[in-house]
Design a protein around this motif. Structure first.
Motif, PDB file in Angstrom:
ATOM      1  N   GLY A  67       9.603 -14.881  46.653  1.00 56.56           N
ATOM      2  CA  GLY A  67       8.663 -14.823  45.457  1.00 56.56           C
ATOM      3  C   GLY A  67       9.403 -14.269  44.136  1.00 56.56           C
ATOM      4  O   GLY A  67       9.219 -14.614  43.198  1.00 56.56           O
ATOM      5  N   GLY A  68       9.938 -13.176  44.421  1.00 56.91           N
ATOM      6  CA  GLY A  68      10.780 -12.623  43.184  1.00 56.91           C
ATOM      7  C   GLY A  68      11.634 -13.530  42.590  1.00 56.91           C
ATOM      8  O   GLY A  68      11.653 -13.638  41.481  1.00 56.91           O
ATOM      9  N   LEU A  69      12.496 -14.060  43.075  1.00 55.67           N
ATOM     10  CA  LEU A  69      13.412 -14.966  42.733  1.00 55.67           C
ATOM     11  C   LEU A  69      12.917 -16.235  41.944  1.00 55.67           C
ATOM     12  O   LEU A  69      12.890 -16.552  40.966  1.00 55.67           O
ATOM     13  N   GLU A  70      11.989 -16.562  42.718  1.00 56.67           N
ATOM     14  CA  GLU A  70      10.908 -17.832  42.009  1.00 56.67           C
ATOM     15  C   GLU A  70      10.279 -17.274  40.653  1.00 56.67           C
ATOM     16  O   GLU A  70      10.215 -18.435  39.786  1.00 56.67           O
ATOM     17  N   ARG A  71       9.892 -16.199  40.476  1.00 59.71           N
ATOM     18  CA  ARG A  71       9.323 -15.611  39.422  1.00 59.71           C
ATOM     19  C   ARG A  71      10.320 -15.131  38.196  1.00 59.71           C
ATOM     20  O   ARG A  71       9.841 -14.660  37.270  1.00 59.71           O
ATOM     21  N   ASP A  72      11.617 -15.373  38.594  1.00 53.90           N
ATOM     22  CA  ASP A  72      12.647 -14.805  37.736  1.00 53.90           C
ATOM     23  C   ASP A  72      12.603 -13.493  37.457  1.00 53.90           C
ATOM     24  O   ASP A  72      12.838 -12.763  36.262  1.00 53.90           O
ATOM     25  N   GLU A  73      12.271 -12.657  38.512  1.00 55.85           N
ATOM     26  CA  GLU A  73      12.262 -10.948  38.455  1.00 55.85           C
ATOM     27  C   GLU A  73      13.484 -10.608  39.102  1.00 55.85           C
ATOM     28  O   GLU A  73      14.126 -11.505  39.934  1.00 55.85           O
ATOM     29  N   GLN A  74      13.993  -9.380  38.717  1.00 60.61           N
ATOM     30  CA  GLN A  74      15.128  -8.972  39.426  1.00 60.61           C
ATOM     31  C   GLN A  74      14.435  -8.208  40.661  1.00 60.61           C
ATOM     32  O   GLN A  74      13.504  -7.631  40.738  1.00 60.61           O
TER      33      GLN A  74
ATOM     34  N   ARG B  92      11.673 -11.184  34.139  1.00 62.14           N
ATOM     35  CA  ARG B  92      10.246 -11.178  33.689  1.00 62.14           C
ATOM     36  C   ARG B  92       9.758  -9.793  34.240  1.00 62.14           C
ATOM     37  O   ARG B  92       8.806  -9.412  33.994  1.00 62.14           O
ATOM     38  N   GLY B  93      10.555  -9.191  35.208  1.00 62.04           N
ATOM     39  CA  GLY B  93       9.928  -8.005  35.754  1.00 62.04           C
ATOM     40  C   GLY B  93      10.975  -7.634  36.717  1.00 62.04           C
ATOM     41  O   GLY B  93      11.977  -7.955  36.921  1.00 62.04           O
ATOM     42  N   LEU B  94      10.545  -6.643  37.737  1.00 61.12           N
ATOM     43  CA  LEU B  94      11.306  -6.065  38.730  1.00 61.12           C
ATOM     44  C   LEU B  94      10.379  -5.803  40.009  1.00 61.12           C
ATOM     45  O   LEU B  94       9.413  -5.404  39.765  1.00 61.12           O
ATOM     46  N   ARG B  95      11.023  -6.101  41.145  1.00 55.96           N
ATOM     47  CA  ARG B  95      10.325  -5.741  42.363  1.00 55.96           C
ATOM     48  C   ARG B  95      11.374  -5.407  43.276  1.00 55.96           C
ATOM     49  O   ARG B  95      12.560  -5.570  43.222  1.00 55.96           O
ATOM     50  N   ALA B  96      10.938  -4.420  44.183  1.00 59.98           N
ATOM     51  CA  ALA B  96      11.861  -3.850  45.185  1.00 59.98           C
ATOM     52  C   ALA B  96      11.098  -3.385  46.354  1.00 59.98           C
ATOM     53  O   ALA B  96      10.145  -3.253  46.477  1.00 59.98           O
ATOM     54  N   ILE B  97      12.208  -3.404  47.414  1.00 59.51           N
ATOM     55  CA  ILE B  97      11.724  -2.878  48.825  1.00 59.51           C
ATOM     56  C   ILE B  97      12.343  -1.612  48.874  1.00 59.51           C
ATOM     57  O   ILE B  97      13.731  -1.417  48.826  1.00 59.51           O
TER      58      ILE B  97
END
Length: 291
Positions: free
Chosen positions: A41-48, A118-123
């Protein structure tokens, strides 16, 4: 304490309450399912996308993504995906420090936006919270603070991974309960649940606060004292019992906040009202409301 930038990026369209989730699982298949869905989901939304491993080998994370049809190698090469460890992030200093970690989220988001994402997501794998690690006792305080101090301000999505094979059930219940969004396995409510208020700075306490929940109360008090918001609210409407020691800890935290009456207590039990009457110096920082 880390200083937050005065200006932040425009908020994500997903409400803040849905962007910080506690993810509970108990086997490798569930772990892989959550991992791949989140990263894809993050890669598709162009998030890091960043993964902070604790007990999992970073190479295994990348292999799992690749096996699921995600071109992890290309994402790493272009700087959109990274896998590091808790020792390099949460625990990079002398020990875990919520203030420093909150500041690091701002730095990481600024870097991601500067790269055009566009943003950042992390686990983050949170099993280190169950070990004898310096600052691990502040993990609940951190989880309670970051909803308002980070997710309400930044286009950031983060899932906290709680592996039931590595954490005691009681700790999983308390930490998962501190999130407003939940994924994975359902866990029972702890004896005392403390969670952020969704719409305004503050905490909701439900259940019973006593000797057996003193660590949870201490974390709630630390979150009240450490939050930078000018005003905080403590909603006790769902609290069945609060013993004297818990009352004192919360009142002391309120008194330790700067300024005038900076803590609003909603539906305060009679015992708390009596304590505030007996010790006016504590009551000076508190406003009690019944609605």
């Amino acid at each position: 304490m880390a200083v937050m930038p005065g200006a932040t990026a425009p908020p994500d369209r997903v409400p803040a309450a849905g962007r910080h989730a506690g993810v509970v699982f108990s086997d490798d298949r569930e772990w892989a399912g959550h991992l791949c869905a989140f990263v894809r989901g993050g890669l598709e939304r162009d998030e890091q996308v960043q993964y902070f491993a604790d007990t999992t080998d970073p190479g295994r994370v990348l292999r799992t993504l690749t096996d699921a049809g995600i071109d992890a190698a290309a994402a790493v090469t272009r700087g959109q995906l990274s896998v590091s460890t808790a020792a390099q992030t949460y625990l990079a200093g002398a020990g875990f420090d919520p203030d420093e970690m909150i500041g690091l989220w701002y730095d990481a988001l600024e870097a991601a936006l500067a790269r055009g994402h566009r943003g950042l997501r992390a686990i983050g794998e949170m099993a280190w919270g169950a070990r004898d690690t310096a600052g691990a006792d502040r993990l609940l305080e951190y989880e309670l603070r970051i909803h308002h101090e980070v997710f309400a301000r930044l286009p950031l999505t983060a899932w906290c991974f709680y592996d039931r094979r590595l954490l005691p059930d009681a700790q999983v219940r308390v930490l998962a309960g501190a999130h407003l969004s939940h994924r994975g396995e359902t866990v029972a409510d702890p004896a005392l649940r403390v969670a952020p208020l969704a719409g305004r700075p503050g905490l909701l306490m439900s259940g019973s606060a006593g000797y057996d929940t003193r660590d949870t109360v201490a974390a709630a008090a630390a979150a009240v004292r450490g939050a930078p918001a000018q005003r905080m609210e403590l909603d006790l409407s769902a609290l069945r019992h609060l013993d004297a020691a818990s009352l004192a800890a919360l009142a002391d935290a309120a008194a330790g906040r700067p300024g005038g009456p900076s803590l609003r207590i909603r539906q305060a039990p009679p015992s708390l009202r009596r304590l505030l009457e007996l010790f006016p110096e504590l009551g000076a920082a508190v406003e009690v409301v019944d609605r």
